[in-house]
Design an enzyme around this catalytic site. Structure first.
Site, PDB file in Angstrom:
ATOM      1  N   THR A  70       1.935  60.335  32.338  1.00 29.47           N
ATOM      2  CA  THR A  70       2.024  60.256  33.792  1.00 29.47           C
ATOM      3  C   THR A  70       3.114  59.267  34.186  1.00 29.47           C
ATOM      4  O   THR A  70       3.831  58.723  33.333  1.00 29.47           O
ATOM      5  CB  THR A  70       0.648  59.908  34.406  1.00 29.47           C
ATOM      6  OG1 THR A  70       0.714  60.095  35.828  1.00 29.47           O
ATOM      7  CG2 THR A  70       0.223  58.477  34.088  1.00 29.47           C
ATOM      8  N   LYS A  74       7.344  60.360  32.523  1.00 25.09           N
ATOM      9  CA  LYS A  74       7.473  61.794  32.236  1.00 25.09           C
ATOM     10  C   LYS A  74       8.869  62.197  31.777  1.00 25.09           C
ATOM     11  O   LYS A  74       9.010  63.073  30.921  1.00 25.09           O
ATOM     12  CB  LYS A  74       7.066  62.612  33.463  1.00 25.09           C
ATOM     13  CG  LYS A  74       5.591  62.546  33.781  1.00 25.09           C
ATOM     14  CD  LYS A  74       5.234  63.466  34.931  1.00 25.09           C
ATOM     15  CE  LYS A  74       3.741  63.435  35.203  1.00 25.09           C
ATOM     16  NZ  LYS A  74       3.345  64.421  36.224  1.00 25.09           N
ATOM     17  N   ASN A  95       4.606  66.265  30.651  1.00 21.42           N
ATOM     18  CA  ASN A  95       3.331  65.686  31.065  1.00 21.42           C
ATOM     19  C   ASN A  95       2.259  65.837  29.992  1.00 21.42           C
ATOM     20  O   ASN A  95       1.185  65.253  30.106  1.00 21.42           O
ATOM     21  CB  ASN A  95       2.844  66.307  32.383  1.00 21.42           C
ATOM     22  CG  ASN A  95       2.146  67.638  32.175  1.00 21.42           C
ATOM     23  OD1 ASN A  95       2.693  68.540  31.545  1.00 21.42           O
ATOM     24  ND2 ASN A  95       0.942  67.768  32.701  1.00 21.42           N
ATOM     25  N   ASP A 111       2.356  70.776  34.348  1.00 25.31           N
ATOM     26  CA  ASP A 111       2.261  70.498  35.784  1.00 25.31           C
ATOM     27  C   ASP A 111       2.602  71.736  36.607  1.00 25.31           C
ATOM     28  O   ASP A 111       1.951  72.035  37.606  1.00 25.31           O
ATOM     29  CB  ASP A 111       3.210  69.366  36.178  1.00 25.31           C
ATOM     30  CG  ASP A 111       2.657  67.987  35.873  1.00 25.31           C
ATOM     31  OD1 ASP A 111       1.416  67.840  35.800  1.00 25.31           O
ATOM     32  OD2 ASP A 111       3.455  67.048  35.718  1.00 25.31           O
ATOM     33  N   GLY A 138       9.864  63.907  37.936  1.00 23.50           N
ATOM     34  CA  GLY A 138       9.251  64.799  36.968  1.00 23.50           C
ATOM     35  C   GLY A 138       8.307  65.814  37.571  1.00 23.50           C
ATOM     36  O   GLY A 138       8.365  67.005  37.235  1.00 23.50           O
ATOM     37  N   ASN A 159      15.368  64.504  48.829  1.00 22.42           N
ATOM     38  CA  ASN A 159      15.137  63.317  48.014  1.00 22.42           C
ATOM     39  C   ASN A 159      15.914  62.136  48.568  1.00 22.42           C
ATOM     40  O   ASN A 159      16.954  62.299  49.205  1.00 22.42           O
ATOM     41  CB  ASN A 159      15.553  63.581  46.561  1.00 22.42           C
ATOM     42  CG  ASN A 159      15.006  62.544  45.610  1.00 22.42           C
ATOM     43  OD1 ASN A 159      13.794  62.308  45.583  1.00 22.42           O
ATOM     44  ND2 ASN A 159      15.871  61.912  44.842  1.00 22.42           N
ATOM     45  N   ARG A 160      15.389  60.942  48.303  1.00 19.09           N
ATOM     46  CA  ARG A 160      16.036  59.720  48.787  1.00 19.09           C
ATOM     47  C   ARG A 160      17.424  59.548  48.189  1.00 19.09           C
ATOM     48  O   ARG A 160      18.349  59.092  48.857  1.00 19.09           O
ATOM     49  CB  ARG A 160      15.148  58.512  48.444  1.00 19.09           C
ATOM     50  CG  ARG A 160      15.630  57.194  49.032  1.00 19.09           C
ATOM     51  CD  ARG A 160      14.674  56.063  48.707  1.00 19.09           C
ATOM     52  NE  ARG A 160      14.606  55.799  47.280  1.00 19.09           N
ATOM     53  CZ  ARG A 160      13.546  56.052  46.520  1.00 19.09           C
ATOM     54  NH1 ARG A 160      12.463  56.600  47.040  1.00 19.09           N
ATOM     55  NH2 ARG A 160      13.560  55.781  45.224  1.00 19.09           N
ATOM     56  N   PRO A 162      20.375  61.666  46.759  1.00 13.47           N
ATOM     57  CA  PRO A 162      20.861  63.051  46.627  1.00 13.47           C
ATOM     58  C   PRO A 162      21.371  63.391  45.234  1.00 13.47           C
ATOM     59  O   PRO A 162      21.240  64.535  44.788  1.00 13.47           O
ATOM     60  CB  PRO A 162      21.982  63.128  47.668  1.00 13.47           C
ATOM     61  CG  PRO A 162      21.651  62.066  48.672  1.00 13.47           C
ATOM     62  CD  PRO A 162      21.009  60.961  47.888  1.00 13.47           C
ATOM     63  N   TYR A 229      -3.087  62.521  44.337  1.00 10.65           N
ATOM     64  CA  TYR A 229      -4.513  62.529  44.626  1.00 10.65           C
ATOM     65  C   TYR A 229      -5.020  61.100  44.674  1.00 10.65           C
ATOM     66  O   TYR A 229      -4.443  60.198  44.058  1.00 10.65           O
ATOM     67  CB  TYR A 229      -5.297  63.351  43.593  1.00 10.65           C
ATOM     68  CG  TYR A 229      -5.373  62.746  42.217  1.00 10.65           C
ATOM     69  CD1 TYR A 229      -6.413  61.886  41.865  1.00 10.65           C
ATOM     70  CD2 TYR A 229      -4.409  63.041  41.248  1.00 10.65           C
ATOM     71  CE1 TYR A 229      -6.485  61.333  40.596  1.00 10.65           C
ATOM     72  CE2 TYR A 229      -4.477  62.499  39.974  1.00 10.65           C
ATOM     73  CZ  TYR A 229      -5.514  61.648  39.659  1.00 10.65           C
ATOM     74  OH  TYR A 229      -5.586  61.096  38.407  1.00 10.65           O
TER      75      TYR A 229
END
EC number: 1.1.1.25
Length: 284
Positions: A70, A74, A95, A111, A138, A159-160, A162, A229
């Site tokens: 995790t 990954k 993973n 995943d 990942g 994405n933060r 690029p 989660y």
């Protein structure tokens, strides 16, 4: 759930990451082992980044049958295994690691397949649709591979940084479907006309995190998927989607199905999905 029997014949599997204290994987896997009468035990192992290489060597030396990987490991684990399956190779993320009969390490990515199974259980079908994935790490890469393989017509990656998203787009070439990259500042534009929104960032792991997708983007008809989660409760994103009557795929469901695929790879036996599901819901 009964306490696992541990003796000289017990097979070891586990989880490496940093941190791992929040993980529900031990409960989930050990519930299935107990239900099936398999002499396996799954243990969480907190491995800081600077000890990752030594940690992987140690698991092999200690005779582990396999392990999950995790955050934040990954991508780095790809260089520490002997070979990669196609999903791991294209996504650039592992993973699940299975130890083969000759002792070699097979890096896998379950995943993506777990994500698709979770989507379909929730009534979300990617074929012919447009999806926006927030994140390019990942988890995002695995989801992207699975979506394109499932016949997605267009994938948008926000994405933060690029450059990382552009690198992912390059790896996805040849899987079919159009792939576009957006900065996070362009999230509203990227969400325009999207049928599926996927959070594959860290946002939502902590109480008080901002929503990865502003509420105004949760339009009627959009399906919302959260790879994050939180033990014992839904994430803010999933709650917001459900308040609006939208199809929502929670991270627990993705965790369940990637775990099913991983456990099958370690044991060669079909897992007890019901026992795993009950453990995730706190009923096991």
């Amino acid at each position: 759930m009964s306490v696992p029997r541990i003796d000289g014949e017990t097979s070891l599997v586990g989880l490496i990451g940093h941190p791992v204290s929040h993980s529900l994987s031990p409960q989930m896997h050990n519930a299935s082992f107990a239900a099936l009468g398999l002499n396996y035990v799954y243990v969480p192992l907190d491995v800081p980044p600077e000890e990752l290489e030594a940690g992987v060597r140690g698991l092999r030396a200690l005779g582990f049958r396999g392990f999950n990987v995790t955050m934040p490991h990954k991508e780095r684990v790809c260089a520490l295994v002997d070979r990669l399956d196609e999903a791991a190779r294209i996504s650039g993320a592992v993973n699940t690691v299975a130890v083969e009969e000759d002792g070699s390490l097979l890096g896998m990515n379950t995943d993506g397949s777990g994500f698709l199974l979770a989507c379909r259980e929730a009534g979300v079908e990617p074929s012919g649709r447009v999806a926006l994935v927030a994140g390019a790490g990942g988890a995002a890469a695995a989801v992207a591979v699975a979506l394109l393989r499932a016949g997605l017509s267009e994938l948008r990656i926000a994405n933060r940084t690029p450059g990382r998203a552009l690198g992912l787009r390059e790896r996805l070439g040849g899987l079919g479907g159009r792939v576009e990259v957006f900065p996070l500042s362009g999230l509203a534009e990227a969400a325009g006309g999207a049928d599926i929104l996927v959070n594959a960032t860290y946002l939502g792991m902590r109480a008080g995190d901002p929503l990865p997708f502003p509420e105004e983007l949760l339009r009627p008809g959009v399906a919302v998927c959260d790879a994050v989660y939180r033990p014992g409760k839904s994430t803010a994103l999933v709650r917001a989607a459900r308040r609006r009557g939208l199809a929502a795929v929670p991270g627990e469901l993705m965790l369940l199905y990637q775990g099913v695929e991983a456990q099958r790879a370690w044991t060669g036996v079909d897992p007890d999905v019901g026992a795993m599901r009950r453990a995730l819901s706190g009923e096991g």
